[in-house]
Design a protein around this motif. Structure first.
Motif, PDB file in Angstrom:
ATOM      1  N   PRO A 185       0.806  -1.224   0.000  1.00  0.00           N
ATOM      2  CA  PRO A 185       0.000   0.000   0.000  1.00  0.00           C
ATOM      3  C   PRO A 185       0.844   1.282   0.000  1.00  0.00           C
ATOM      4  CG  PRO A 185      -0.934  -1.596   1.518  1.00  0.00           C
ATOM      5  CD  PRO A 185       0.413  -2.133   1.086  1.00  0.00           C
ATOM      6  N   ALA A 186       1.922   1.312   0.756  1.00  0.00           N
ATOM      7  CA  ALA A 186       2.775   2.508   0.783  1.00  0.00           C
ATOM      8  C   ALA A 186       3.443   2.734  -0.569  1.00  0.00           C
ATOM      9  CB  ALA A 186       3.825   2.391   1.887  1.00  0.00           C
ATOM     10  N   GLN A 187       3.887   1.664  -1.216  1.00  0.00           N
ATOM     11  CA  GLN A 187       4.470   1.820  -2.549  1.00  0.00           C
ATOM     12  C   GLN A 187       3.405   2.286  -3.537  1.00  0.00           C
ATOM     13  OE1 GLN A 187       6.980  -1.200  -4.165  1.00  0.00           O
ATOM     14  NE2 GLN A 187       8.337  -1.208  -2.386  1.00  0.00           N
ATOM     15  N   ALA A 188       2.198   1.760  -3.440  1.00  0.00           N
ATOM     16  CA  ALA A 188       1.121   2.183  -4.337  1.00  0.00           C
ATOM     17  C   ALA A 188       0.824   3.668  -4.156  1.00  0.00           C
ATOM     18  CB  ALA A 188      -0.126   1.341  -4.111  1.00  0.00           C
ATOM     19  N   ALA A 189       0.851   4.147  -2.925  1.00  0.00           N
ATOM     20  CA  ALA A 189       0.622   5.576  -2.667  1.00  0.00           C
ATOM     21  C   ALA A 189       1.713   6.428  -3.312  1.00  0.00           C
ATOM     22  CB  ALA A 189       0.541   5.831  -1.166  1.00  0.00           C
ATOM     23  N   GLN A 190       2.966   6.005  -3.208  1.00  0.00           N
ATOM     24  CA  GLN A 190       4.066   6.749  -3.843  1.00  0.00           C
ATOM     25  C   GLN A 190       3.935   6.716  -5.358  1.00  0.00           C
ATOM     26  OE1 GLN A 190       6.720   8.453  -2.194  1.00  0.00           O
ATOM     27  NE2 GLN A 190       6.930   9.322  -4.243  1.00  0.00           N
ATOM     28  N   VAL A 191       3.567   5.562  -5.885  1.00  0.00           N
ATOM     29  CA  VAL A 191       3.350   5.421  -7.332  1.00  0.00           C
ATOM     30  C   VAL A 191       2.294   6.417  -7.804  1.00  0.00           C
ATOM     31  CG1 VAL A 191       2.292   3.885  -9.042  1.00  0.00           C
ATOM     32  CG2 VAL A 191       4.138   3.043  -7.587  1.00  0.00           C
ATOM     33  N   MET A 192       1.183   6.511  -7.085  1.00  0.00           N
ATOM     34  CA  MET A 192       0.113   7.409  -7.509  1.00  0.00           C
ATOM     35  C   MET A 192       0.527   8.868  -7.378  1.00  0.00           C
ATOM     36  SD  MET A 192      -1.956   5.425  -8.829  1.00  0.00           S
ATOM     37  CE  MET A 192      -3.190   6.661  -9.251  1.00  0.00           C
ATOM     38  N   ALA A 193       1.274   9.204  -6.353  1.00  0.00           N
ATOM     39  CA  ALA A 193       1.786  10.582  -6.230  1.00  0.00           C
ATOM     40  C   ALA A 193       2.699  10.900  -7.402  1.00  0.00           C
ATOM     41  CB  ALA A 193       2.522  10.754  -4.902  1.00  0.00           C
ATOM     42  N   ASN A 194       3.560   9.956  -7.770  1.00  0.00           N
ATOM     43  CA  ASN A 194       4.463  10.179  -8.903  1.00  0.00           C
ATOM     44  C   ASN A 194       3.693  10.264 -10.215  1.00  0.00           C
ATOM     45  OD1 ASN A 194       6.574  10.147  -7.088  1.00  0.00           O
ATOM     46  ND2 ASN A 194       7.354   8.147  -7.696  1.00  0.00           N
ATOM     47  N   LEU A 195       2.684   9.407 -10.387  1.00  0.00           N
ATOM     48  CA  LEU A 195       1.876   9.461 -11.599  1.00  0.00           C
ATOM     49  C   LEU A 195       1.153  10.804 -11.703  1.00  0.00           C
ATOM     50  CD1 LEU A 195       0.700   8.183 -14.153  1.00  0.00           C
ATOM     51  CD2 LEU A 195      -1.059   7.130 -12.712  1.00  0.00           C
ATOM     52  N   GLY A 217      11.057  -3.680 -12.252  1.00  0.00           N
ATOM     53  CA  GLY A 217      12.379  -3.215 -12.670  1.00  0.00           C
ATOM     54  C   GLY A 217      13.390  -2.832 -11.611  1.00  0.00           C
ATOM     55  N   TYR A 218      12.956  -2.360 -10.453  1.00  0.00           N
ATOM     56  CA  TYR A 218      13.901  -1.923  -9.423  1.00  0.00           C
ATOM     57  C   TYR A 218      13.924  -2.920  -8.276  1.00  0.00           C
ATOM     58  CZ  TYR A 218      13.966   2.569 -11.797  1.00  0.00           C
ATOM     59  OH  TYR A 218      14.104   3.556 -12.733  1.00  0.00           O
ATOM     60  N   PRO A 219      15.080  -3.113  -7.646  1.00  0.00           N
ATOM     61  CA  PRO A 219      15.134  -4.000  -6.485  1.00  0.00           C
ATOM     62  C   PRO A 219      14.135  -3.537  -5.424  1.00  0.00           C
ATOM     63  CG  PRO A 219      17.353  -3.403  -7.174  1.00  0.00           C
ATOM     64  CD  PRO A 219      16.397  -2.547  -7.966  1.00  0.00           C
ATOM     65  N   GLU A 220      13.379  -4.449  -4.870  1.00  0.00           N
ATOM     66  CA  GLU A 220      12.384  -4.212  -3.821  1.00  0.00           C
ATOM     67  C   GLU A 220      11.136  -3.475  -4.306  1.00  0.00           C
ATOM     68  OE1 GLU A 220      13.948  -4.024   0.295  1.00  0.00           O
ATOM     69  OE2 GLU A 220      15.684  -3.095  -0.713  1.00  0.00           O
ATOM     70  N   GLN A 221      11.011  -3.253  -5.615  1.00  0.00           N
ATOM     71  CA  GLN A 221       9.808  -2.629  -6.167  1.00  0.00           C
ATOM     72  C   GLN A 221       8.692  -3.652  -6.246  1.00  0.00           C
ATOM     73  OE1 GLN A 221      10.172  -1.176 -10.185  1.00  0.00           O
ATOM     74  NE2 GLN A 221       8.054  -0.497 -10.260  1.00  0.00           N
ATOM     75  N   LEU A 222       7.509  -3.277  -5.735  1.00  0.00           N
ATOM     76  CA  LEU A 222       6.364  -4.179  -5.731  1.00  0.00           C
ATOM     77  C   LEU A 222       5.192  -3.687  -6.569  1.00  0.00           C
ATOM     78  CD1 LEU A 222       6.397  -5.028  -1.917  1.00  0.00           C
ATOM     79  CD2 LEU A 222       7.269  -6.431  -3.807  1.00  0.00           C
ATOM     80  N   VAL A 223       5.145  -2.386  -6.895  1.00  0.00           N
ATOM     81  CA  VAL A 223       3.994  -1.804  -7.579  1.00  0.00           C
ATOM     82  C   VAL A 223       4.457  -0.871  -8.690  1.00  0.00           C
ATOM     83  CG1 VAL A 223       1.877  -0.423  -7.309  1.00  0.00           C
ATOM     84  CG2 VAL A 223       2.674  -1.863  -5.414  1.00  0.00           C
TER      85      VAL A 223
END
Length: 130
Positions: free
Chosen positions: A47-57, A113-119
């Motif tokens: 969930p935290a990675q998804a939140a960062q992904v959406m902020a970046n998008l 693509g990145y180490p430890e990337q899940l979303v």
């Protein structure tokens, strides 16, 4: 066509963040859970990675002259074969869009693509500045 680099996001990526056509169609690269230094945030926390992904998008789309309400389609990738992990990412992505329920595809994949990337989330949108 214009390839967009987003100055407020990490420059430590080997690709443009989006391509905008003269007709105003925006093809956003998969948004990753990277901070401004190019580091993956919240290893192990979907969930935290998804939140960062959406902020970046959102930042990419803003730079392209549009927003989440202008998205035509998304593809959501989650590095997991567990359905509950996919749902955890989807809930964050879906919440970011609010009432705008554009078509989307949700996929579990072996690795991103990145180490430890899940979303990762890619999007196609229409720029209001076209």
């Amino acid at each position: 066509m214009e390839l967009l680099r987003v100055p407020t996001l990490t420059q430590d990526v080997p690709y443009a963040y989006a391509a905008v056509t003269r007709a105003g169609t925006v093809y956003a690269a998969g948004a990753c859970p990277l901070d401004q230094d190019g580091q993956v945030v919240a290893p192990g926390d979907i969930p935290a990675q998804a939140a960062q992904v959406m902020a970046n998008l959102e930042e990419v789309l803003r730079t392209a002259g549009c927003g989440l309400g202008d998205v035509l389609k998304t593809t959501v990738y989650v590095a997991s074969s567990t359905r509950s992990d996919l749902v955890a990412a989807w809930n964050v992505v879906r919440a970011a869009f609010g009432e705008h329920d554009a078509p989307s595809t949700l996929l579990g994949v072996a690795v991103l693509g990145y180490p430890e990337q899940l979303v990762e989330v890619e999007a196609v949108a229409v720029s209001r500045e076209a």
